[in-house]
Design a protein around this motif. Structure first.
Motif, PDB file in Angstrom:
ATOM      1  N   SER A  68       0.943  -1.131  -0.012  1.00  0.00           N
ATOM      2  CA  SER A  68       0.095  -0.029   0.025  1.00  0.00           C
ATOM      3  C   SER A  68       0.941   1.194   0.056  1.00  0.00           C
ATOM      4  CB  SER A  68      -0.905   0.195   1.285  1.00  0.00           C
ATOM      5  OG  SER A  68      -0.106  -0.003   2.310  1.00  0.00           O
ATOM      6  N   GLU A  69       2.167   1.050   0.322  1.00  0.00           N
ATOM      7  CA  GLU A  69       2.965   2.371   0.273  1.00  0.00           C
ATOM      8  C   GLU A  69       4.034   2.424  -0.814  1.00  0.00           C
ATOM      9  OE1 GLU A  69       5.595   1.702   3.767  1.00  0.00           O
ATOM     10  OE2 GLU A  69       3.921   1.342   5.246  1.00  0.00           O
ATOM     11  N   ILE A  70       3.573   1.457  -1.987  1.00  0.00           N
ATOM     12  CA  ILE A  70       4.391   1.365  -3.128  1.00  0.00           C
ATOM     13  C   ILE A  70       3.349   1.962  -4.183  1.00  0.00           C
ATOM     14  CG2 ILE A  70       5.713   0.063  -4.587  1.00  0.00           C
ATOM     15  CD1 ILE A  70       6.208  -1.921  -2.377  1.00  0.00           C
ATOM     16  N   LYS A  71       3.678   3.215  -4.859  1.00  0.00           N
ATOM     17  CA  LYS A  71       2.936   3.597  -6.006  1.00  0.00           C
ATOM     18  C   LYS A  71       3.160   2.824  -7.102  1.00  0.00           C
ATOM     19  CE  LYS A  71       2.044   8.095  -8.103  1.00  0.00           C
ATOM     20  NZ  LYS A  71       2.427   9.440  -8.097  1.00  0.00           N
ATOM     21  N   GLY A  72       2.244   2.676  -7.949  1.00  0.00           N
ATOM     22  CA  GLY A  72       2.279   1.813  -9.071  1.00  0.00           C
ATOM     23  C   GLY A  72       3.008   0.318  -8.977  1.00  0.00           C
ATOM     24  N   PHE A  73       2.809  -0.265  -7.938  1.00  0.00           N
ATOM     25  CA  PHE A  73       3.282  -1.690  -7.592  1.00  0.00           C
ATOM     26  C   PHE A  73       3.038  -2.588  -8.823  1.00  0.00           C
ATOM     27  CE2 PHE A  73       2.425  -5.769  -5.893  1.00  0.00           C
ATOM     28  CZ  PHE A  73       3.844  -6.203  -5.595  1.00  0.00           C
ATOM     29  N   ALA A  74       2.005  -2.602  -9.151  1.00  0.00           N
ATOM     30  CA  ALA A  74       1.218  -3.862 -10.110  1.00  0.00           C
ATOM     31  C   ALA A  74       0.578  -3.212 -11.480  1.00  0.00           C
ATOM     32  CB  ALA A  74       0.459  -4.773  -9.224  1.00  0.00           C
ATOM     33  N   GLY A  75       1.027  -3.896 -12.422  1.00  0.00           N
ATOM     34  CA  GLY A  75       0.252  -3.498 -13.706  1.00  0.00           C
ATOM     35  C   GLY A  75      -0.705  -4.683 -13.908  1.00  0.00           C
ATOM     36  N   TYR A  76      -1.902  -4.504 -14.450  1.00  0.00           N
ATOM     37  CA  TYR A  76      -3.143  -5.378 -14.272  1.00  0.00           C
ATOM     38  C   TYR A  76      -3.639  -5.463 -15.675  1.00  0.00           C
ATOM     39  CZ  TYR A  76      -7.721  -7.234 -13.823  1.00  0.00           C
ATOM     40  OH  TYR A  76      -8.838  -8.015 -13.794  1.00  0.00           O
ATOM     41  N   MET A  77      -3.521  -6.686 -16.206  1.00  0.00           N
ATOM     42  CA  MET A  77      -4.439  -7.029 -17.805  1.00  0.00           C
ATOM     43  C   MET A  77      -5.539  -7.823 -17.347  1.00  0.00           C
ATOM     44  SD  MET A  77      -2.453  -9.001 -20.859  1.00  0.00           S
ATOM     45  CE  MET A  77      -3.534  -9.475 -22.226  1.00  0.00           C
ATOM     46  N   PRO A  78      -6.494  -7.371 -17.732  1.00  0.00           N
ATOM     47  CA  PRO A  78      -7.986  -8.208 -17.339  1.00  0.00           C
ATOM     48  C   PRO A  78      -8.295  -9.198 -18.500  1.00  0.00           C
ATOM     49  CG  PRO A  78      -8.403  -6.028 -18.628  1.00  0.00           C
ATOM     50  CD  PRO A  78      -6.954  -6.202 -18.346  1.00  0.00           C
ATOM     51  N   GLN A  79      -9.222  -9.792 -18.223  1.00  0.00           N
ATOM     52  CA  GLN A  79      -9.976 -11.097 -19.066  1.00  0.00           C
ATOM     53  C   GLN A  79     -10.137 -10.226 -20.493  1.00  0.00           C
ATOM     54  OE1 GLN A  79     -12.858 -13.466 -17.736  1.00  0.00           O
ATOM     55  NE2 GLN A  79     -12.139 -13.288 -15.566  1.00  0.00           N
ATOM     56  N   GLN A  80     -10.761  -9.308 -20.537  1.00  0.00           N
ATOM     57  CA  GLN A  80     -11.305  -8.739 -21.701  1.00  0.00           C
ATOM     58  C   GLN A  80      -9.957  -7.617 -22.248  1.00  0.00           C
ATOM     59  OE1 GLN A  80     -13.867 -10.170 -23.523  1.00  0.00           O
ATOM     60  NE2 GLN A  80     -13.935 -11.492 -21.958  1.00  0.00           N
ATOM     61  N   ASP A  81      -9.917  -7.398 -23.468  1.00  0.00           N
ATOM     62  CA  ASP A  81      -8.798  -6.310 -23.613  1.00  0.00           C
ATOM     63  C   ASP A  81      -9.144  -5.106 -23.386  1.00  0.00           C
ATOM     64  OD1 ASP A  81     -10.115  -5.035 -26.141  1.00  0.00           O
ATOM     65  OD2 ASP A  81     -10.200  -7.060 -26.840  1.00  0.00           O
ATOM     66  N   LEU A  82     -10.475  -4.519 -23.282  1.00  0.00           N
ATOM     67  CA  LEU A  82     -11.150  -3.319 -22.865  1.00  0.00           C
ATOM     68  C   LEU A  82     -10.209  -2.083 -23.689  1.00  0.00           C
ATOM     69  CD1 LEU A  82     -11.220  -4.077 -18.933  1.00  0.00           C
ATOM     70  CD2 LEU A  82     -13.065  -4.048 -20.659  1.00  0.00           C
ATOM     71  N   LEU A  83     -10.071  -2.464 -24.839  1.00  0.00           N
ATOM     72  CA  LEU A  83      -9.563  -1.393 -25.802  1.00  0.00           C
ATOM     73  C   LEU A  83     -10.419  -0.192 -26.300  1.00  0.00           C
ATOM     74  CD1 LEU A  83      -7.195  -3.406 -28.505  1.00  0.00           C
ATOM     75  CD2 LEU A  83      -6.428  -2.357 -26.038  1.00  0.00           C
ATOM     76  N   PHE A  84     -10.247   0.788 -26.058  1.00  0.00           N
ATOM     77  CA  PHE A  84     -11.268   1.873 -26.773  1.00  0.00           C
ATOM     78  C   PHE A  84     -11.602   1.627 -28.021  1.00  0.00           C
ATOM     79  CE2 PHE A  84      -9.794   4.096 -22.571  1.00  0.00           C
ATOM     80  CZ  PHE A  84     -10.985   3.990 -21.973  1.00  0.00           C
ATOM     81  N   PRO A  85     -12.657   1.763 -28.753  1.00  0.00           N
ATOM     82  CA  PRO A  85     -12.825   1.489 -30.137  1.00  0.00           C
ATOM     83  C   PRO A  85     -12.281   2.745 -30.746  1.00  0.00           C
ATOM     84  CG  PRO A  85     -14.980   1.526 -28.993  1.00  0.00           C
ATOM     85  CD  PRO A  85     -13.988   1.652 -28.041  1.00  0.00           C
TER      86      PRO A  85
END
Length: 250
Positions: A68-85
């Motif tokens: 909680s003290e580490i900024k930007g600790f993890a990058g997240y990739m979800p199941q769906q690509d969630l790209l803006f069309p």
């Protein structure tokens, strides 16, 4: 790099506990998969790692420091690509940099470089509708890399793809991981996928989850899909499937 230390968690307003006093560790620059029956807390673990939730008790640390003290600790990739069309590939990839208020020229240059890393440099100006499902997932992965995090959370990113595309992307992701010098925590329901990609597999057990079964994958660093038929690997898969079946009956 990462440690869960006696972590317990219940969603606010929820009737039942999700995690009960669980502990496990993930080594720096490793590839680890989490597998478990539906509803056993896989996504909850990711929400805790993204600091979207906080443990009721226990601690989650990276190199001895609370995440909680580490900024930007993890990058997240979800199941769906969630790209803006309405945004092309490089514009979608550049989103994490835009959030950080990076200049437009630098964002574009870095986005192109990241697309080159995932083999999509020539697709930088294409829109999601012009890309295949596998290509869109590679764009999503490039966007996750642009967060700059050394710890990547991949949440069943290939689950919606056909089997041939999925196998190809599994091989591609394994190659990417070896080249990128990142730590990856990967959620999947697919035992073969977990075994092929991982150095270690964590199998969740109990409701609430109170046991983590840890398995080291008996595959060499240089591996291919055909090795999933090897006898030690078949034995491991059968052990994991046995646990999953018993959990599904609870």
């Amino acid at each position: 790099m990462l440690e869960f230390k006696n972590v317990s968690f219940t969603y606010q307003g929820g009737d039942s506990q999700i995690l009960k006093d669980i502990s496990f560790s993930i080594e720096d620059k490793s590839f680890v998969s989490i597998i478990g029956a539906s509803g056993t807390g896989k996504t909850t673990i990711f929400r805790l790692l993204n600091s979207l939730e906080r443990p009721d008790s226990g601690e989650i640390t990276a190199d001895g420091k609370n995440i909680s003290e580490i900024k930007g600790f993890a990058g997240y990739m979800p199941q769906q690509d969630l790209l803006f069309p309405w945004r092309n590939a490089w514009q979608n990839v550049s989103l994490p940099m835009q959030v950080k208020h990076m200049g437009a020229d630098e964002r574009k240059e870095r986005a192109y470089a990241m697309l080159d890393k995932v083999g999509l440099y020539d697709c930088a100006e294409k829109y999601p509708r012009e890309l295949s499902g596998g290509m869109r997932q590679r764009v999503s992965f490039a966007r996750t890399l642009c967060t700059g995090a050394d710890f990547l959370l991949l949440d069943e990113p290939f689950s919606a793809l056909d089997s041939i595309t999925r196998i190809g992307l599994q091989e591609w992701l394994y190659t990417q991981w070896k080249a990128l010098d990142k730590t990856i925590l990967f959620i999947t329901h697919d035992v073969d996928e977990a075994v092929f990609l991982s150095q270690k597999i964590l199998v969740l057990s109990g409701r609430p989850v109170d046991t983590i079964h840890e398995y080291k994958v008996p595959l060499p660093e240089a591996r291919d899909i055909s090795m999933l038929a090897d006898s030690p690997v078949e034995k491991l898969k059968n052990e994991i499937i046995s646990i999953l079946r018993s959990e599904a009956e609870i």
